[in-house]
Write an enzyme that holds these catalytic residues in place. Sequence first.
Site, PDB file in Angstrom:
ATOM      1  N   HIS A   1     -26.736  87.149  86.057  1.00 27.10           N
ATOM      2  CA  HIS A   1     -25.596  88.051  85.821  1.00 27.10           C
ATOM      3  C   HIS A   1     -25.955  89.526  85.992  1.00 27.10           C
ATOM      4  CE1 HIS A   1     -23.268  84.638  84.858  1.00 27.10           C
ATOM      5  NE2 HIS A   1     -23.601  84.501  83.589  1.00 27.10           N
TER       6      HIS A   1
ATOM      7  N   HIS B   1     -16.679  86.462  82.223  1.00 25.99           N
ATOM      8  CA  HIS B   1     -17.394  85.440  81.456  1.00 25.99           C
ATOM      9  C   HIS B   1     -16.708  85.168  80.116  1.00 25.99           C
ATOM     10  CE1 HIS B   1     -20.895  83.295  79.759  1.00 25.99           C
ATOM     11  NE2 HIS B   1     -21.342  83.199  81.009  1.00 25.99           N
TER      12      HIS B   1
ATOM     13  N   GLU C   1     -15.715  80.425  85.690  1.00 26.16           N
ATOM     14  CA  GLU C   1     -16.009  81.649  86.426  1.00 26.16           C
ATOM     15  C   GLU C   1     -15.756  81.486  87.930  1.00 26.16           C
ATOM     16  OE1 GLU C   1     -19.951  83.412  84.764  1.00 26.16           O
ATOM     17  OE2 GLU C   1     -19.980  81.261  84.362  1.00 26.16           O
TER      18      GLU C   1
END
Length: 382
Positions: free
Chosen positions: A128, A202, A342
Amino acid sequence: MKTIAALGVLAAMAIAAPAADAATAKRGTFGKLPDGRTVDSVLLTNNRGVSANIIAYGASIQSLVMPDRVGKKADIALGHESMEGYLKFPNFIGSTVGRFANRINAGRFTLNGQTYQTPLNDTTNSLHGGSMGFDKVLWDVVSVKDGPTASVTLRYVSPDGDQGYPGKLTVDATYSLDEANNLTIEYTATTDKETIVNVTNHAYWNLSGEGSSNGAMGHVVTIPANTYTPVNETLIPTGELRPVTGTVFDFRKPRVINDRVRDASEQQIAYGRGYDHNWVVGSAVTKTQHLMAKVSDPASGRSFELWSNQPGLQFYSGNFLNGTFSGKAKKIYRGGDAIVMEPQIFPDAINQKGFPEARLQPGQTYRNIMTYKLSSGAPARR
């Protein structure tokens, strides 16, 4: 004359006032960072009982309140009640993640013969965006608008070399809520140098309510994907597009998550400690949205359809929520208490032959637009 003047004032007020059925966006303050900077918040509210609170830290969904089939409201998004929680327990809760969402093998990639190294914050991989990704920075609120679709736009300018990524990247995150109970998140990005981009949200969802005694493993999920990308023991895709037929990854028909989420006989489930995989919904980013998933909670009647223009859907069953912190309702968050959906480009796409393109050139605009079509399960209005 006074009467005419008064009528003129009233007319002006009527023009300026929002329509009775318009959604609203109310700006506020969520808290402060240790360095004293203020963290803004914007509450988006419609007239059907839905509201979403967006905070500038991580451009995050802090709450999403909606009614169930009998009109009882609950907050269905995991989150913290104060900045202290976000700073102490940085678990990507509701956050915007990037520059590159998901994992990059060894945190390394090559562009035009030059190799770039990003932080390894997930054992041997980068996750991420790195140790200081978009989820851990303060975004600027650049626009707040009332309905008929209420919205807030936040911006973050990531400098050249940020977390090892090339190019100055300007990213906008726009959250909007309309009277049809559509919550839309649109990410756009531009760069001054060739780079890679994969930005998504998220949010952790528990449609029974984040303070409910029910976890999310009883939710029913549908994913219109014929294949998924299996991973190795560090959760990096192997490069294969594997058919879902006859596997625990077949969600083409509605399936309760709990059916086989803990099936340790399936090596892929053992690697992820549950579902933490990418489903192949398309082959490339598209101009228009398509259905990514359907999620419903039989207990409350709440559900959503998720639409996006992205080719991949990372479905994560909250496996690493470890019971070490609690949320807004003072409830400990445990594994399986919520799920994440996602829409994105495939994990490690820059290093995988045949995966969708993740590079962004100067003059181009990256775009990920996702819409949660929320439903309370209540009978339709007449």
